[in-house]
Write a protein that holds these residues in place. Structure first.
Motif, PDB file in Angstrom:
ATOM      1  N   ILE A 178      -5.469 -19.014  -2.156  1.00 12.07           N
ATOM      2  CA  ILE A 178      -4.356 -18.316  -2.670  1.00 12.07           C
ATOM      3  C   ILE A 178      -4.771 -17.331  -3.567  1.00 12.07           C
ATOM      4  O   ILE A 178      -3.733 -16.188  -3.754  1.00 12.07           O
ATOM      5  CB  ILE A 178      -3.477 -19.641  -3.277  1.00 12.07           C
ATOM      6  N   TRP A 216      -7.132 -15.252  -3.628  1.00 15.23           N
ATOM      7  CA  TRP A 216      -7.655 -13.900  -2.760  1.00 15.23           C
ATOM      8  C   TRP A 216      -6.277 -13.073  -2.074  1.00 15.23           C
ATOM      9  O   TRP A 216      -6.168 -12.135  -2.011  1.00 15.23           O
ATOM     10  CB  TRP A 216      -8.322 -14.252  -1.557  1.00 15.23           C
ATOM     11  N   PHE A 217      -5.081 -14.321  -1.734  1.00 18.08           N
ATOM     12  CA  PHE A 217      -4.034 -13.571  -1.470  1.00 18.08           C
ATOM     13  C   PHE A 217      -3.189 -12.730  -2.476  1.00 18.08           C
ATOM     14  O   PHE A 217      -2.593 -11.660  -2.258  1.00 18.08           O
ATOM     15  CB  PHE A 217      -2.920 -14.601  -0.900  1.00 18.08           C
ATOM     16  N   VAL A 252      -4.947  -9.554  -3.084  1.00 11.46           N
ATOM     17  CA  VAL A 252      -4.756  -8.488  -2.046  1.00 11.46           C
ATOM     18  C   VAL A 252      -3.335  -8.026  -2.207  1.00 11.46           C
ATOM     19  O   VAL A 252      -3.068  -6.536  -2.166  1.00 11.46           O
ATOM     20  CB  VAL A 252      -4.762  -9.106  -0.508  1.00 11.46           C
ATOM     21  N   ALA A 253      -2.403  -8.865  -2.296  1.00 13.32           N
ATOM     22  CA  ALA A 253      -0.874  -8.474  -2.811  1.00 13.32           C
ATOM     23  C   ALA A 253      -0.893  -7.532  -3.896  1.00 13.32           C
ATOM     24  O   ALA A 253      -0.250  -6.593  -3.802  1.00 13.32           O
ATOM     25  CB  ALA A 253       0.014  -9.458  -2.719  1.00 13.32           C
ATOM     26  N   LEU A 270      -2.323  -4.142  -3.128  1.00 16.86           N
ATOM     27  CA  LEU A 270      -1.533  -3.219  -2.343  1.00 16.86           C
ATOM     28  C   LEU A 270      -0.353  -2.783  -3.082  1.00 16.86           C
ATOM     29  O   LEU A 270       0.067  -1.676  -2.856  1.00 16.86           O
ATOM     30  CB  LEU A 270      -0.992  -4.399  -1.034  1.00 16.86           C
ATOM     31  N   LEU A 271       0.238  -3.534  -3.750  1.00 17.42           N
ATOM     32  CA  LEU A 271       1.581  -3.419  -4.654  1.00 17.42           C
ATOM     33  C   LEU A 271       1.094  -2.248  -5.692  1.00 17.42           C
ATOM     34  O   LEU A 271       1.952  -1.050  -5.789  1.00 17.42           O
ATOM     35  CB  LEU A 271       1.832  -4.443  -5.615  1.00 17.42           C
ATOM     36  N   VAL A 302      -1.497   0.424  -5.426  1.00 21.56           N
ATOM     37  CA  VAL A 302      -1.791   1.384  -4.649  1.00 21.56           C
ATOM     38  C   VAL A 302      -0.449   1.992  -4.047  1.00 21.56           C
ATOM     39  O   VAL A 302      -0.091   3.125  -4.289  1.00 21.56           O
ATOM     40  CB  VAL A 302      -2.642   1.037  -3.251  1.00 21.56           C
ATOM     41  N   PHE A 303       0.616   1.114  -3.678  1.00 16.27           N
ATOM     42  CA  PHE A 303       1.738   1.507  -3.082  1.00 16.27           C
ATOM     43  C   PHE A 303       2.551   2.434  -4.055  1.00 16.27           C
ATOM     44  O   PHE A 303       3.514   3.200  -4.068  1.00 16.27           O
ATOM     45  CB  PHE A 303       2.586   0.716  -2.229  1.00 16.27           C
ATOM     46  N   SER A 304       2.599   1.534  -5.368  1.00 18.71           N
ATOM     47  CA  SER A 304       3.441   2.044  -6.521  1.00 18.71           C
ATOM     48  C   SER A 304       3.204   3.288  -7.006  1.00 18.71           C
ATOM     49  O   SER A 304       3.697   4.198  -7.199  1.00 18.71           O
ATOM     50  CB  SER A 304       3.190   1.051  -7.590  1.00 18.71           C
ATOM     51  N   GLY A 342       1.487   5.409  -5.244  1.00 19.31           N
ATOM     52  CA  GLY A 342       1.724   6.300  -4.150  1.00 19.31           C
ATOM     53  C   GLY A 342       3.361   6.787  -4.224  1.00 19.31           C
ATOM     54  O   GLY A 342       3.644   7.838  -3.979  1.00 19.31           O
ATOM     55  N   VAL A 343       4.156   5.950  -4.454  1.00 18.63           N
ATOM     56  CA  VAL A 343       5.489   6.246  -4.483  1.00 18.63           C
ATOM     57  C   VAL A 343       5.868   7.164  -5.707  1.00 18.63           C
ATOM     58  O   VAL A 343       6.629   8.219  -5.457  1.00 18.63           O
ATOM     59  CB  VAL A 343       6.434   5.008  -4.805  1.00 18.63           C
ATOM     60  N   PHE A 344       5.112   6.966  -6.842  1.00 19.99           N
ATOM     61  CA  PHE A 344       5.313   7.624  -7.946  1.00 19.99           C
ATOM     62  C   PHE A 344       4.729   9.221  -7.689  1.00 19.99           C
ATOM     63  O   PHE A 344       5.396   9.804  -8.493  1.00 19.99           O
ATOM     64  CB  PHE A 344       4.740   6.695  -9.127  1.00 19.99           C
ATOM     65  N   TRP A 359       3.861  10.780  -4.738  1.00 17.16           N
ATOM     66  CA  TRP A 359       4.041  11.565  -3.628  1.00 17.16           C
ATOM     67  C   TRP A 359       5.673  11.447  -3.184  1.00 17.16           C
ATOM     68  O   TRP A 359       6.013  12.399  -2.288  1.00 17.16           O
ATOM     69  CB  TRP A 359       3.207  11.035  -2.476  1.00 17.16           C
ATOM     70  N   VAL A 360       6.258  10.410  -3.540  1.00 18.01           N
ATOM     71  CA  VAL A 360       7.698  10.437  -2.972  1.00 18.01           C
ATOM     72  C   VAL A 360       8.615  10.869  -4.262  1.00 18.01           C
ATOM     73  O   VAL A 360       8.539  10.631  -5.270  1.00 18.01           O
ATOM     74  CB  VAL A 360       8.015   8.788  -2.688  1.00 18.01           C
ATOM     75  N   VAL A 401       5.142  -4.843   0.609  1.00 15.92           N
ATOM     76  CA  VAL A 401       3.835  -5.329   0.194  1.00 15.92           C
ATOM     77  C   VAL A 401       3.777  -6.872   0.721  1.00 15.92           C
ATOM     78  O   VAL A 401       2.799  -7.386   1.413  1.00 15.92           O
ATOM     79  CB  VAL A 401       3.432  -5.078  -1.122  1.00 15.92           C
ATOM     80  N   LEU A 432       4.942   7.288   3.164  1.00 13.24           N
ATOM     81  CA  LEU A 432       3.619   6.698   2.813  1.00 13.24           C
ATOM     82  C   LEU A 432       3.107   6.085   4.099  1.00 13.24           C
ATOM     83  O   LEU A 432       2.210   5.060   3.807  1.00 13.24           O
ATOM     84  CB  LEU A 432       3.397   6.111   1.430  1.00 13.24           C
TER      85      LEU A 432
END
Lengths: 114, 515
Positions: free
Chosen positions: A92, A94-95, A98-99, A102-103, A105-107, A109-111, A113-114, B222, B280
């Motif tokens: 758990i 490791w889950f 990873v989550a 990912l969160l 990196v994407f956050s 990215g959103v701030f 590039w979007v 995610v 993205l």
């Protein structure tokens, strides 16, 4: 004839099979061209292990295979085996790792590039 | 009759095994022979429906079935702008997965008749529920039912992993699997809940049209990606795989491969349907590619050091999942880029590898089961020279091992060839890693072959004999599929892989079928 075509190459399985059969046939034919008087039962056809008794090495266990590879990669394996604890808590963990990655990196990215 | 099945096929595909799950124990109470007859009948009916549904989709296009509607195709009664009922949708990608799952379901059943000695009724009840949930995941058109089927799959799989309850390790593995599945399912539900809170709907097609890609949507994304990646056994969330695959009865393990692929299907479906329009998306693709690379490399290197034959093969299953993630990840990355055609090819390779993996990994798990059945031993150090006593199992193992190592002319080579050649354009390093992983796979299977099958006869294994006929028949069917898929890959590619890849890439047909 059945084939798979990519942008860079071609794969024809039946042609491969045909040539493999041909090569095997040729090697079988060549084997008859060798010496007829070679005696497989004599000492020269038996395994030679630096003067040791071959019967002592008759059984090679699965864990004996590729020992040199494992010796040279000891550090890598001590790390990866250490991660595989068999404890469900770690599974758990490791889950969550990873989550979280990912969160983050994407956050970002959103701030950005979007 | 044909029209009835083409209209109701996808609903029956879930309903028939589900009904059989509850009827099997009742038949067992009456008579064992009758129970066996019923099981065979149900499996044949389910598999026939599966083949028929796949064929119908490949020929006529996406199938839709609305539960509770006056007509199966009526997704939106007048006055509604979005589908509110439970809608089952199956496009070419679903059809491809249904076909793959049906083959393994059929073969696993035959094998079970030879390998399962007690608790037959309970075993098949759980097995049917597992099959129904796999088909449910592949056919569902809405997010909540996706979660429901994933949950049903987890519970039935747990029961089957713990089937040999007299063995403590089976119980521990089942417990670990249950906890991991529960956490993954909870996160998936949380993600779905966020999307429902945002848009007030659960239908995948409807959400994909409405989604705005706000920060909250990204959070949901995610949770969905991480949860599904854990369910499909991607590194570093793969730890449950060797436990579960290693300890379940071998026929179940073969079907567990398919069930993990159903989660992989859900991951791809969610990524392509819901988030393909996300600016993205290439970051999502990179995440999938990273999962793929880690799975390939760590899976194979961990397999190399295993002594337990089934754990070794389970790690290879993790490694092979990496190829699928890599191929499809590169395909996702290539959307709206200049190397789209290469991306499509990578995706075809990844998708082709899904069915190939189901076939050869299924066969390898069945051969492992045959070895354990005959020798009562799973430690490779204690097995040796069994090729003399088990010639058929040896041949099947060689075929499976050649296929997983990607040796020509097997099916494994055909799909890996597509992946190597197309991924190379994206980044040569990825192809090089993929080739190295294949070499390590071959090395690992050489180890099993030399230690378990070759070598002198062991004193304690002198009285072993070949496994019962149903087990041999099951293995021979898979071996036959591997050889034919390997020798005629273009037929498979044209008939099922290309339509599946195109269906996954283009949302148009899916949306058109629902709206």
């Amino acid at each position: 004839m059945s084939f798979v075509e990519t942008h860079h190459g071609l794969w024809v399985p039946l042609a491969f099979l045909l040539f493999t059969c041909l090569a095997m046939l040729l090697s079988y034919v060549f084997s008859f061209l060798g010496r007829k008087d070679f005696a497989y039962s004599k000492e020269k056809a038996k395994p030679f292990i630096s003067g040791h008794d071959p019967s002592a090495y008759e059984i090679i266990k699965a864990s004996d295979y590729f020992w040199g590879f494992f010796k040279s990669t000891e550090n890598y394996y001590s790390l990866t085996k250490g991660i595989h604890t068999g404890l469900v808590n770690d599974y758990i963990f490791w889950f969550i790792v990873v989550a979280s990655i990912l969160l983050i990196v994407f956050s970002i990215g959103v701030f950005i590039w979007v | 009759m044909i029209e009835f099945f083409s209209t109701n096929g996808i609903a029956l595909l879930i309903a028939v095994p589900l009904l059989s799950a509850f009827l099997t124990p009742l038949f067992e109470k009456i008579n064992r022979f009758l129970r066996n007859l019923y099981i065979i009948f149900s499996v044949i009916v389910t598999v026939t429906i599966g083949f028929f549904v796949s064929y119908t989709i490949f020929v006529s296009g996406t199938l839709v079935y609305t539960l509770g509607a006056t007509e199966p195709g009526l997704t939106m009664p007048s006055g509604l702008r979005v589908p509110v009922r439970i809608v089952l949708v199956a496009d070419a990608f679903s059809a491809f997965m249904i076909l793959s799952s049906s083959i393994i379901f059929f073969v696993s059943t035959i094998y079970s008749f030879g390998s399962i000695r007690k608790g037959f009724g309970k075993y098949f009840s759980l097995f049917f529920i597992m099959a129904a949930s796999v088909f449910g995941i592949l056919c569902t058109g809405d997010l909540f039912n996706l979660f429901v089927f994933i949950e049903i799959l987890s519970i039935s799989s747990t029961g089957l992993i713990a089937f040999r309850k007299e063995k403590p390790l089976s119980l521990i593995s089942a417990y670990n699997y249950l906890i991991v599945s529960a956490v993954a399912s909870l996160m998936i539900l949380f993600g779905i809940g966020i999307l429902y809170g945002q848009y007030g709907m659960l239908n995948i097609a409807a959400v994909s049209r409405a989604i705005k890609f706000s920060f909250v949507d990204v959070f949901a994304m995610v949770l969905l990606i991480a949860g599904l990646a854990m369910k499909c056994g991607s590194v570093p969330m793969h730890f449950w795989v060797p436990d579960a695959y290693g300890r379940a009865p071998s026929a179940v393990t073969a079907f567990l491969v398919v069930s993990s692929q159903a989660s992989l299907y859900a991951l791809f479906r969610v990524s392509f349907m819901l988030f393909a329009g996300f600016s993205l998306i290439q970051l999502v693709a990179l995440a999938i590619i990273t999962f793929g690379l880690l799975s390939m490399f760590i899976g194979v290197t961990m397999a190399l050091v295993q002594k337990d034959i089934k754990r070794l093969m389970a790690y290879h299953a993790v490694s092979q999942t990496g190829y699928m993630l890599l191929g499809v990840g590169v395909g996702l990355f290539s959307i709206n880029t200049t190397f789209y055609s290469h991306g499509l090819l990578a995706m075809e390779g990844g998708i082709f590898h899904i069915i190939n993996h189901a076939l050869y990994k299924g066969l390898l798990f069945l051969t492992a089961g045959a070895i354990i059945y005959a020798t009562k031993e799973r430690d490779l150090n204690k097995i040796g020279g069994i090729a003399r006593k088990m010639p058929f199992t040896t041949i099947f193992f060689i075929i499976g091992a050649a296929a997983i190592a990607g040796l020509p002319p097997t099916n494994g080579f055909a799909s890996k060839f597509l992946i190597y050649e197309s991924v190379f354009v994206f980044n040569p390093l990825l192809s090089i890693i993929a080739v190295i992983v294949s070499m390590l796979t071959l090395i690992s299977f050489v180890k099993i072959f030399c230690s378990a099958f070759l070598g002198p006869e062991r004193e304690e294994l002198k009285n072993i004999k070949e496994v019962p006929k149903p087990m041999l028949v099951a293995m021979s069917l898979l071996a036959l599929c591997i050889i034919s898929f390997g020798l005629f890959p273009d037929s498979v590619l044209k008939a099922i892989i290309e339509p599946a890849a195109k269906a996954l890439l283009s949302q148009g047909a899916y949306l058109e079928a629902v709206f």
